[in-house]
Design a protein around this motif. Structure first.
Motif, PDB file in Angstrom:
ATOM      1  N   UNK A 119      37.626  45.572  41.787  1.00  0.00           N
ATOM      2  CA  UNK A 119      39.077  45.878  42.362  1.00  0.00           C
ATOM      3  C   UNK A 119      39.681  44.566  43.028  1.00  0.00           C
ATOM      4  N   UNK A 120      40.239  44.045  42.116  1.00  0.00           N
ATOM      5  CA  UNK A 120      40.919  42.397  42.708  1.00  0.00           C
ATOM      6  C   UNK A 120      41.942  42.975  43.828  1.00  0.00           C
ATOM      7  N   UNK A 121      41.588  41.969  45.040  1.00  0.00           N
ATOM      8  CA  UNK A 121      42.661  42.139  45.897  1.00  0.00           C
ATOM      9  C   UNK A 121      43.392  40.964  46.326  1.00  0.00           C
ATOM     10  N   UNK A 122      44.689  41.032  46.091  1.00  0.00           N
ATOM     11  CA  UNK A 122      45.468  39.672  46.248  1.00  0.00           C
ATOM     12  C   UNK A 122      46.747  40.519  46.678  1.00  0.00           C
ATOM     13  N   UNK A 123      47.612  39.186  47.263  1.00  0.00           N
ATOM     14  CA  UNK A 123      49.016  39.720  47.871  1.00  0.00           C
ATOM     15  C   UNK A 123      49.930  38.418  47.534  1.00  0.00           C
ATOM     16  N   UNK A 128      35.844  41.188  51.209  1.00  0.00           N
ATOM     17  CA  UNK A 128      34.671  41.762  51.800  1.00  0.00           C
ATOM     18  C   UNK A 128      34.728  43.431  51.526  1.00  0.00           C
ATOM     19  N   UNK A 129      33.595  44.096  51.914  1.00  0.00           N
ATOM     20  CA  UNK A 129      33.207  45.354  51.399  1.00  0.00           C
ATOM     21  C   UNK A 129      34.586  46.202  51.898  1.00  0.00           C
ATOM     22  N   UNK A 130      35.000  46.054  53.261  1.00  0.00           N
ATOM     23  CA  UNK A 130      36.187  46.892  53.918  1.00  0.00           C
ATOM     24  C   UNK A 130      37.273  46.517  52.864  1.00  0.00           C
ATOM     25  N   UNK A 131      37.729  45.295  52.351  1.00  0.00           N
ATOM     26  CA  UNK A 131      38.796  44.974  51.579  1.00  0.00           C
ATOM     27  C   UNK A 131      38.616  45.678  50.201  1.00  0.00           C
ATOM     28  N   UNK A 132      37.444  45.695  49.849  1.00  0.00           N
ATOM     29  CA  UNK A 132      37.164  46.269  48.420  1.00  0.00           C
ATOM     30  C   UNK A 132      37.449  47.899  48.740  1.00  0.00           C
ATOM     31  N   UNK A 133      37.225  48.559  49.557  1.00  0.00           N
ATOM     32  CA  UNK A 133      37.232  49.821  49.785  1.00  0.00           C
ATOM     33  C   UNK A 133      38.850  50.206  49.867  1.00  0.00           C
ATOM     34  N   UNK A 134      39.464  49.319  50.888  1.00  0.00           N
ATOM     35  CA  UNK A 134      40.795  49.685  51.171  1.00  0.00           C
ATOM     36  C   UNK A 134      41.930  49.143  50.169  1.00  0.00           C
ATOM     37  N   UNK A 135      41.547  48.025  49.711  1.00  0.00           N
ATOM     38  CA  UNK A 135      42.568  47.329  48.826  1.00  0.00           C
ATOM     39  C   UNK A 135      43.364  46.414  49.808  1.00  0.00           C
ATOM     40  N   UNK A 151      41.464  43.274  56.246  1.00  0.00           N
ATOM     41  CA  UNK A 151      41.449  44.512  56.827  1.00  0.00           C
ATOM     42  C   UNK A 151      40.287  44.773  57.923  1.00  0.00           C
ATOM     43  N   UNK A 152      39.693  43.959  58.740  1.00  0.00           N
ATOM     44  CA  UNK A 152      38.695  43.700  59.184  1.00  0.00           C
ATOM     45  C   UNK A 152      38.549  43.119  60.532  1.00  0.00           C
ATOM     46  N   UNK A 153      37.632  42.869  61.471  1.00  0.00           N
ATOM     47  CA  UNK A 153      37.561  41.808  62.705  1.00  0.00           C
ATOM     48  C   UNK A 153      37.877  40.402  62.129  1.00  0.00           C
ATOM     49  N   UNK A 158      51.173  34.808  50.861  1.00  0.00           N
ATOM     50  CA  UNK A 158      50.359  35.138  49.675  1.00  0.00           C
ATOM     51  C   UNK A 158      48.870  34.890  50.289  1.00  0.00           C
ATOM     52  N   UNK A 159      48.064  35.814  49.576  1.00  0.00           N
ATOM     53  CA  UNK A 159      46.497  35.765  50.133  1.00  0.00           C
ATOM     54  C   UNK A 159      46.173  35.946  48.689  1.00  0.00           C
ATOM     55  N   UNK A 160      45.449  34.721  48.068  1.00  0.00           N
ATOM     56  CA  UNK A 160      44.713  34.478  47.120  1.00  0.00           C
ATOM     57  C   UNK A 160      43.155  33.987  47.401  1.00  0.00           C
ATOM     58  N   UNK A 161      42.288  35.139  47.213  1.00  0.00           N
ATOM     59  CA  UNK A 161      40.878  34.484  47.448  1.00  0.00           C
ATOM     60  C   UNK A 161      40.279  33.784  46.027  1.00  0.00           C
ATOM     61  N   UNK A 162      39.373  33.078  46.222  1.00  0.00           N
ATOM     62  CA  UNK A 162      38.732  32.469  45.196  1.00  0.00           C
ATOM     63  C   UNK A 162      38.076  33.185  44.104  1.00  0.00           C
ATOM     64  N   UNK A 163      37.561  34.368  44.417  1.00  0.00           N
ATOM     65  CA  UNK A 163      37.192  35.433  43.817  1.00  0.00           C
ATOM     66  C   UNK A 163      37.815  36.572  44.337  1.00  0.00           C
ATOM     67  N   UNK A 164      38.559  37.195  43.212  1.00  0.00           N
ATOM     68  CA  UNK A 164      39.392  38.309  43.688  1.00  0.00           C
ATOM     69  C   UNK A 164      38.717  39.683  43.880  1.00  0.00           C
ATOM     70  N   UNK A 165      37.576  39.637  43.683  1.00  0.00           N
ATOM     71  CA  UNK A 165      36.908  41.058  43.875  1.00  0.00           C
ATOM     72  C   UNK A 165      35.579  40.677  44.813  1.00  0.00           C
ATOM     73  N   UNK A 166      35.377  42.013  45.685  1.00  0.00           N
ATOM     74  CA  UNK A 166      34.166  41.822  46.323  1.00  0.00           C
ATOM     75  C   UNK A 166      32.958  41.371  45.567  1.00  0.00           C
ATOM     76  N   UNK A 167      32.185  40.369  45.858  1.00  0.00           N
ATOM     77  CA  UNK A 167      31.063  39.947  44.981  1.00  0.00           C
ATOM     78  C   UNK A 167      29.792  40.633  45.347  1.00  0.00           C
TER      79      UNK A 167
END
Length: 236
Positions: A39-43, A58-65, A69-71, A94-103
């Protein structure tokens, strides 16, 4: 940094293609397949002037997209002096993680490193869709390695050179940061210069890029007050 050719697409096209990507699950090049549905998460958008170059959702971002979205995100927004509304305004940020999916999680319960298949396949194309960038915040050693190259002293030495890096950068400028995870509370306590010297400049730079004055009400200490609101694994 990747030497892959840049493909001319707008950000929305590239992000849509990324969201259909299954490289790390169906054709992994580095280790076992991703153990869950990607579930790639980018903005972002072509008008964004601020880029948060982060690690991996992280796991929360994976679940919510929703990235950060956490502390960790609460702390990061306090560092930047941004409200949630401004932080999640894709026309400006823009938010671009190095890996777009929760690893996934390692044996100790921490997040695994970003999947190594992701950045070479997608990062140059996504960055090409962000022509208006003025400032890139490189969070953590994986993003710093990509955008700045290797640093013999690791993350601490890189962040300690923040003035040199910011002043030396052409457009877009680059500013290195540690990850806002609660796991870095010890680092923040042993490096008080981060709060005293870097944070005021960071907030001023972000406010200028966002076209607004820095809001003192949106800042907080990077240590225990925010960490006390709840622990979290790293996000985005």
């Amino acid at each position: 940094m990747s030497c892959a050719p840049i493909i001319e697409k707008n950000f929305a096209q590239s992000a849509a293609a990324l969201r259909a990507c299954r490289i790390c699950r169906d054709a992994p090049r580095f280790g076992a397949p991703l153990p869950h549905e990607p579930r790639p998460v980018v903005q972002g958008s072509g008008s964004a002037r601020l880029l948060i170059a982060s690690q991996a959702p992280g796991n929360r971002a994976h679940r919510s997209g929703v990235p950060f979205g956490d502390p960790s995100g609460v702390r990061l927004r306090a560092w930047l002096g941004l409200s949630e509304a401004a932080f999640y305004d894709s026309a400006r940020v823009a938010i671009l993680p190095m890996g777009a999916c929760f690893p996934g999680l390692d044996a100790k319960g921490g997040d695994r490193p970003p999947r190594r298949e992701c950045a070479p396949a997608w990062r140059s194309e996504l960055l090409a869709g962000l022509p208006a960038l003025d400032l890139i915040l490189v969070i953590g050693r994986y993003a710093q390695g990509w955008h700045l190259g290797p640093s013999p002293g690791g993350l601490t030495a890189t962040v300690a050179r923040w003035r040199e890096i910011l002043e030396a950068s052409s457009r877009p400028r680059i500013l290195p940061l540690p990850h806002p995870s609660w796991r870095n509370n010890g680092w923040l306590r042993t490096n008080p210069w981060f709060e005293a010297e870097l944070l005021p400049v960071l907030r001023a730079e972000v406010a200028a890029v966002m076209g607004r004055a820095a809001d003192p009400a949106l800042t907080d200490a990077p240590g225990e007050r925010i960490a006390a609101r709840g622990s979290s694994l790293s996000s985005a």
